[in-house]
Design an enzyme around this catalytic site. Structure first.
Site, PDB file in Angstrom:
ATOM      1  N   THR A 133       0.809  -1.218   0.000  1.00 13.00           N
ATOM      2  CA  THR A 133       0.000   0.000   0.000  1.00 13.00           C
ATOM      3  C   THR A 133       0.844   1.271   0.000  1.00 13.00           C
ATOM      4  O   THR A 133       1.989   1.255   0.448  1.00 13.00           O
ATOM      5  CB  THR A 133      -0.898  -0.021   1.260  1.00 13.00           C
ATOM      6  OG1 THR A 133      -1.523   1.236   1.411  1.00 13.00           O
ATOM      7  CG2 THR A 133      -0.091  -0.287   2.534  1.00 13.00           C
ATOM      8  N   ASP A 134       0.230   2.365  -0.445  1.00 15.55           N
ATOM      9  CA  ASP A 134       0.902   3.665  -0.372  1.00 15.55           C
ATOM     10  C   ASP A 134       1.012   4.172   1.068  1.00 15.55           C
ATOM     11  O   ASP A 134       1.804   5.068   1.357  1.00 15.55           O
ATOM     12  CB  ASP A 134       0.163   4.715  -1.235  1.00 15.55           C
ATOM     13  CG  ASP A 134      -1.303   4.930  -0.872  1.00 15.55           C
ATOM     14  OD1 ASP A 134      -1.812   4.270   0.051  1.00 15.55           O
ATOM     15  OD2 ASP A 134      -1.947   5.779  -1.530  1.00 15.55           O
ATOM     16  N   GLU A 135       0.214   3.590   1.973  1.00 17.47           N
ATOM     17  CA  GLU A 135       0.176   4.113   3.354  1.00 17.47           C
ATOM     18  C   GLU A 135       1.501   3.928   4.084  1.00 17.47           C
ATOM     19  O   GLU A 135       1.735   4.581   5.104  1.00 17.47           O
ATOM     20  CB  GLU A 135      -0.955   3.439   4.142  1.00 17.47           C
ATOM     21  CG  GLU A 135      -2.306   3.701   3.521  1.00 17.47           C
ATOM     22  CD  GLU A 135      -3.488   3.546   4.471  1.00 17.47           C
ATOM     23  OE1 GLU A 135      -3.271   3.463   5.687  1.00 17.47           O
ATOM     24  OE2 GLU A 135      -4.612   3.522   3.965  1.00 17.47           O
ATOM     25  N   TYR A 159      -2.077  -0.549  10.988  1.00 20.50           N
ATOM     26  CA  TYR A 159      -2.209  -1.213   9.685  1.00 20.50           C
ATOM     27  C   TYR A 159      -0.981  -0.930   8.817  1.00 20.50           C
ATOM     28  O   TYR A 159      -0.320  -1.852   8.327  1.00 20.50           O
ATOM     29  CB  TYR A 159      -3.486  -0.750   8.964  1.00 20.50           C
ATOM     30  CG  TYR A 159      -3.475  -1.070   7.477  1.00 20.50           C
ATOM     31  CD1 TYR A 159      -3.551  -2.384   7.033  1.00 20.50           C
ATOM     32  CD2 TYR A 159      -3.347  -0.047   6.522  1.00 20.50           C
ATOM     33  CE1 TYR A 159      -3.518  -2.682   5.664  1.00 20.50           C
ATOM     34  CE2 TYR A 159      -3.314  -0.340   5.163  1.00 20.50           C
ATOM     35  CZ  TYR A 159      -3.396  -1.659   4.738  1.00 20.50           C
ATOM     36  OH  TYR A 159      -3.344  -1.943   3.397  1.00 20.50           O
ATOM     37  N   LYS A 163       2.024  -3.397   7.416  1.00 22.34           N
ATOM     38  CA  LYS A 163       2.310  -3.586   5.981  1.00 22.34           C
ATOM     39  C   LYS A 163       3.773  -3.215   5.709  1.00 22.34           C
ATOM     40  O   LYS A 163       4.461  -3.871   4.912  1.00 22.34           O
ATOM     41  CB  LYS A 163       1.375  -2.739   5.117  1.00 22.34           C
ATOM     42  CG  LYS A 163      -0.071  -3.189   5.096  1.00 22.34           C
ATOM     43  CD  LYS A 163      -0.306  -4.575   4.507  1.00 22.34           C
ATOM     44  CE  LYS A 163      -0.053  -4.650   3.023  1.00 22.34           C
ATOM     45  NZ  LYS A 163      -0.451  -5.999   2.482  1.00 22.34           N
TER      46      LYS A 163
HETATM   47  P1  NAD Z   1      -9.773  -7.349   2.007  1.00 16.20           P
HETATM   48  O1  NAD Z   1      -9.821  -7.110   3.473  1.00 16.20           O
HETATM   49  O2  NAD Z   1     -10.989  -7.095   1.193  1.00 16.20           O
HETATM   50  O3  NAD Z   1      -9.325  -8.858   1.725  1.00 16.20           O
HETATM   51  C1  NAD Z   1      -8.337  -9.495   2.459  1.00 16.20           C
HETATM   52  C2  NAD Z   1      -8.517 -10.996   2.262  1.00 16.20           C
HETATM   53  O4  NAD Z   1      -7.485 -11.671   3.006  1.00 16.20           O
HETATM   54  C3  NAD Z   1      -9.855 -11.523   2.780  1.00 16.20           C
HETATM   55  O5  NAD Z   1     -10.432 -12.386   1.843  1.00 16.20           O
HETATM   56  C4  NAD Z   1      -9.482 -12.259   4.060  1.00 16.20           C
HETATM   57  O6  NAD Z   1     -10.363 -13.331   4.384  1.00 16.20           O
HETATM   58  C5  NAD Z   1      -8.075 -12.748   3.721  1.00 16.20           C
HETATM   59  N1  NAD Z   1      -7.269 -13.026   4.921  1.00 16.20           N
HETATM   60  C6  NAD Z   1      -7.145 -12.222   6.014  1.00 16.20           C
HETATM   61  N2  NAD Z   1      -6.353 -12.822   6.923  1.00 16.20           N
HETATM   62  C7  NAD Z   1      -5.959 -14.014   6.382  1.00 16.20           C
HETATM   63  C8  NAD Z   1      -5.151 -15.079   6.848  1.00 16.20           C
HETATM   64  N3  NAD Z   1      -4.563 -15.031   8.045  1.00 16.20           N
HETATM   65  N4  NAD Z   1      -4.966 -16.154   6.034  1.00 16.20           N
HETATM   66  C9  NAD Z   1      -5.568 -16.207   4.815  1.00 16.20           C
HETATM   67  N5  NAD Z   1      -6.359 -15.228   4.344  1.00 16.20           N
HETATM   68  C10 NAD Z   1      -6.552 -14.149   5.117  1.00 16.20           C
HETATM   69  O7  NAD Z   1      -8.543  -6.495   1.496  1.00 16.20           O
HETATM   70  P2  NAD Z   1      -8.285  -5.834   0.073  1.00 16.20           P
HETATM   71  O8  NAD Z   1      -8.770  -4.441   0.102  1.00 16.20           O
HETATM   72  O9  NAD Z   1      -8.724  -6.757  -0.991  1.00 16.20           O
HETATM   73  O10 NAD Z   1      -6.688  -5.768   0.091  1.00 16.20           O
HETATM   74  C11 NAD Z   1      -5.894  -6.829  -0.434  1.00 16.20           C
HETATM   75  C12 NAD Z   1      -4.424  -6.473  -0.304  1.00 16.20           C
HETATM   76  O11 NAD Z   1      -4.169  -5.261  -1.014  1.00 16.20           O
HETATM   77  C13 NAD Z   1      -3.972  -6.208   1.135  1.00 16.20           C
HETATM   78  O12 NAD Z   1      -2.687  -6.739   1.282  1.00 16.20           O
HETATM   79  C14 NAD Z   1      -3.965  -4.691   1.247  1.00 16.20           C
HETATM   80  O13 NAD Z   1      -3.012  -4.282   2.200  1.00 16.20           O
HETATM   81  C15 NAD Z   1      -3.565  -4.297  -0.152  1.00 16.20           C
HETATM   82  N6  NAD Z   1      -4.025  -2.982  -0.626  1.00 16.20           N
HETATM   83  C16 NAD Z   1      -5.352  -2.633  -0.537  1.00 16.20           C
HETATM   84  C17 NAD Z   1      -5.773  -1.406  -1.064  1.00 16.20           C
HETATM   85  C18 NAD Z   1      -7.227  -0.976  -1.011  1.00 16.20           C
HETATM   86  O14 NAD Z   1      -7.533   0.161  -1.357  1.00 16.20           O
HETATM   87  N7  NAD Z   1      -8.152  -1.830  -0.620  1.00 16.20           N
HETATM   88  C19 NAD Z   1      -4.836  -0.545  -1.646  1.00 16.20           C
HETATM   89  C20 NAD Z   1      -3.490  -0.932  -1.699  1.00 16.20           C
HETATM   90  C21 NAD Z   1      -3.107  -2.169  -1.199  1.00 16.20           C
HETATM   91  O1  DAU Z   2      -4.271   3.890   0.490  1.00 16.14           O
HETATM   92  C1  DAU Z   2      -4.447   2.525   0.349  1.00 16.14           C
HETATM   93  C2  DAU Z   2      -5.287   2.024   1.490  1.00 16.14           C
HETATM   94  O2  DAU Z   2      -6.615   2.469   1.245  1.00 16.14           O
HETATM   95  C3  DAU Z   2      -5.256   0.521   1.667  1.00 16.14           C
HETATM   96  O3  DAU Z   2      -3.948   0.120   1.980  1.00 16.14           O
HETATM   97  C4  DAU Z   2      -6.212   0.074   2.778  1.00 16.14           C
HETATM   98  O4  DAU Z   2      -6.248  -1.332   2.860  1.00 16.14           O
HETATM   99  C5  DAU Z   2      -7.591   0.601   2.439  1.00 16.14           C
HETATM  100  O5  DAU Z   2      -8.478   0.293   3.502  1.00 16.14           O
HETATM  101  C6  DAU Z   2      -7.569   2.104   2.214  1.00 16.14           C
HETATM  102  O6  DAU Z   2      -7.309   2.820   3.441  1.00 16.14           O
HETATM  103  P1  DAU Z   2      -8.073   4.187   3.802  1.00 16.14           P
HETATM  104  O7  DAU Z   2      -8.046   4.357   5.261  1.00 16.14           O
HETATM  105  O8  DAU Z   2      -7.597   5.301   2.962  1.00 16.14           O
HETATM  106  O9  DAU Z   2      -9.561   3.778   3.266  1.00 16.14           O
HETATM  107  P2  DAU Z   2     -11.011   3.989   3.908  1.00 16.14           P
HETATM  108  O10 DAU Z   2     -11.994   3.605   2.858  1.00 16.14           O
HETATM  109  O11 DAU Z   2     -11.142   3.381   5.253  1.00 16.14           O
HETATM  110  O12 DAU Z   2     -11.077   5.574   4.098  1.00 16.14           O
HETATM  111  C7  DAU Z   2     -10.893   6.459   2.999  1.00 16.14           C
HETATM  112  C8  DAU Z   2     -10.937   7.871   3.548  1.00 16.14           C
HETATM  113  O13 DAU Z   2     -12.290   8.153   3.984  1.00 16.14           O
HETATM  114  C9  DAU Z   2     -10.066   8.097   4.771  1.00 16.14           C
HETATM  115  O14 DAU Z   2      -9.539   9.414   4.731  1.00 16.14           O
HETATM  116  C10 DAU Z   2     -11.030   7.962   5.952  1.00 16.14           C
HETATM  117  C11 DAU Z   2     -12.341   8.467   5.383  1.00 16.14           C
HETATM  118  N1  DAU Z   2     -13.566   7.846   5.919  1.00 16.14           N
HETATM  119  C12 DAU Z   2     -13.647   6.479   5.904  1.00 16.14           C
HETATM  120  C13 DAU Z   2     -14.779   5.840   6.378  1.00 16.14           C
HETATM  121  C14 DAU Z   2     -14.870   4.339   6.390  1.00 16.14           C
HETATM  122  C15 DAU Z   2     -14.624   8.627   6.349  1.00 16.14           C
HETATM  123  O15 DAU Z   2     -14.551   9.872   6.344  1.00 16.14           O
HETATM  124  N2  DAU Z   2     -15.752   7.993   6.814  1.00 16.14           N
HETATM  125  C16 DAU Z   2     -15.870   6.638   6.853  1.00 16.14           C
HETATM  126  O16 DAU Z   2     -16.920   6.121   7.319  1.00 16.14           O
END
Ligand code: NAD
Ligand code: DAU
Length: 357
Positions: A133-135, A159, A163
């Site tokens: 992630t970018d975080e 988180y 990561k």
């Molecule tokens: P998600 O939470 O939707 O999915 C995560 C999956 O991992 C789920 O299916 C969960 O059951 C599985 N999992 C969790 N713990 C596990 C374990 N111990 N063993 C096996 N499986 C397990 O997450 P996502 O948004 O699809 O993110 C996927 C990956 O991409 C993560 O590594 C996250 O850090 C990264 N990522 C997410 C975003 C985003 O915006 N969602 C952006 C950048 C990177």
């Molecule tokens: O940047 C990549 C990341 O993006 C991933 O690594 C994470 O897995 C993914 O969860 C996501 O993180 P964020 O914290 O940015 O996503 P989230 O959707 O939780 O929140 C997006 C923005 O919106 C953040 O600034 C918090 C805000 N927010 C979120 C929720 C859930 C609100 O204002 N209200 C809300 O109810």
């Protein structure tokens, strides 16, 4: 030599989109390893269940015995590692699970894959792609330049810290053992099959249910949004074109303030509901509620993607306006997918979040 792919976390949001991307493009055997926890959803893969060459294994990436036996039995040559605890708010409430899955789980996979790769005589075409992630780069001020691959790590939440730890391990396995790891760091994804705890699906569902739309702080935090299909094509590109040890930033060149997204979603939902049989309980913008900020809330993320564009020729294809409209349409037409997720546990989680919502 077999050529099977192990996709961890393949029942989650990005993982399931990636499995569909992969299966529509390649014939290689796919094994998904997913614990099927709260964010893992078998129904996101339902159409593939009986397809030849596809297998879903319910299990934990921290289970060394299971991972070792899968790598050998399924003759895995490529691991694409999505499995993680992924929600920042949950990491604030309960960081232990994040250290366990994201750090210990990634370590378990890397160590098992190292042994497997060595047992096979270190084949040159084996790969371990770690999805991150970018975080990990921390937070930007309004005028700061976007994150590059050499921006120092400065994670601010449990988180992102977990990561960051997993990224460092993946990097170390390349530098120490020569194991062919790749790391991708991506910005915020949106699209179908995203669990409704994240900003975009949460707002869509709350509008449909007439519930408050909780905007954290002043709503001026900025995220760099990328359609999940673009993330999948970027991972595919890195896997096939990058050199072992490479790191690539992925993003949408698309910085948007949270409050602007919430306004866009309110207006889109009103427009799309008006043209359908869906009755919105109330005018969406009236539901917007400013709530206590997320502790340690990162102000702004932005990715500099010039390296992947220049080296590998990848660029995002989706326009945000079109992508957001398609996403809203998907949630409107796929109630069967999200309705079962509104369990008592899920509702309780939100009602107790930081004690005030
Ligand atoms: P998600 O939470 O939707 O999915 C995560 C999956 O991992 C789920 O299916 C969960 O059951 C599985 N999992 C969790 N713990 C596990 C374990 N111990 N063993 C096996 N499986 C397990 O997450 P996502 O948004 O699809 O993110 C996927 C990956 O991409 C993560 O590594 C996250 O850090 C990264 N990522 C997410 C975003 C985003 O915006 N969602 C952006 C950048 C990177
Ligand atoms: O940047 C990549 C990341 O993006 C991933 O690594 C994470 O897995 C993914 O969860 C996501 O993180 P964020 O914290 O940015 O996503 P989230 O959707 O939780 O929140 C997006 C923005 O919106 C953040 O600034 C918090 C805000 N927010 C979120 C929720 C859930 C609100 O204002 N209200 C809300 O109810």
């Amino acid at each position: 030599m077999s050529n099977s792919v192990l996709i961890t976390g393949g029942a989650g949001f990005i993982g399931s989109n990636f499995v569909h991307h992969w299966c529509s493009k390649y014939d290689t055997r796919v094994v998904v390893l997913d614990i099927l926890g709260y964010a893992g959803n078998e129904s996101s893969l339902a159409d593939l269940k009986d397809q030849d060459g596809f297998q879903l294994v319910k299990g934990d990436i921290c289970d060394r015995e299971l991972v070792t036996s899968l790598l050998a039995k399924e003759e895995i040559s490529t691991v694409i590692h999505f499995a993680a605890e992924s929600h920042v708010d949950r990491s604030i409430l309960g960081p232990a699970a994040f250290v366990q899955t994201n750090v210990v789980g990634t370590f378990t996979l890397l160590e098992a894959f190292r042994q497997h790769w060595q047992n096979q005589g270190k084949p040159e075409d084996y790969r371990f792609l770690h999805v991150s992630t970018d975080e990990v780069y921390g937070s930007l001020e309004a005028d700061d330049p976007a994150f590059t691959e050499t921006t120092p790590y400065a994670p601010n939440s449990p988180y992102s810290a977990s990561k960051a730890g997993s990224d460092h391990l993946a990097r170390a396995y390349f530098h120490t053992y020569g194991m062919p790891t790749l790391i991708t760091n991506c910005s915020n994804n949106y699209g179908p099959y995203q669990f409704p705890e994240k900003l975009i699906p949460l707002m869509c569902l709350n509008i449909l249910l007439g519930k408050p739309l909780p905007v954290y702080g002043d709503g001026q935090n900025v995220r760099d949004w990328l359609h999940v299909s673009d993330h999948c094509s970027a991972i595919d590109t890195v896997l096939h074109k990058a050199n072992p040890g490479d790191v690539y930033n992925i993003g949408g060149n698309n910085q948007v303030k949270n409050l602007d997204i919430v306004h866009q979603l309110c207006d889109l939902m009103s427009e799309l509901a008006a043209g359908s049989s869906v009755n919105l309980p109330t005018s969406p913008r009236d539901l917007i509620t400013f709530v206590t900020d997320r502790p340690g809330h990162d102000r702004r993320y932005a990715m500099d993607i010039s390296k992947i564009e220049k080296d590998l020729g990848w660029t995002p294809a989706y326009n945000f306006e079109t992508g957001l409209r398609q996403t809203v349409e998907w949630y409107l037409s796929n109630r069967d997918w999200w309705q079962p997720l509104l369990s008592a546990e899920y509702k309780g989680y939100y009602e107790n979040l930081y004690g005030d919502r």
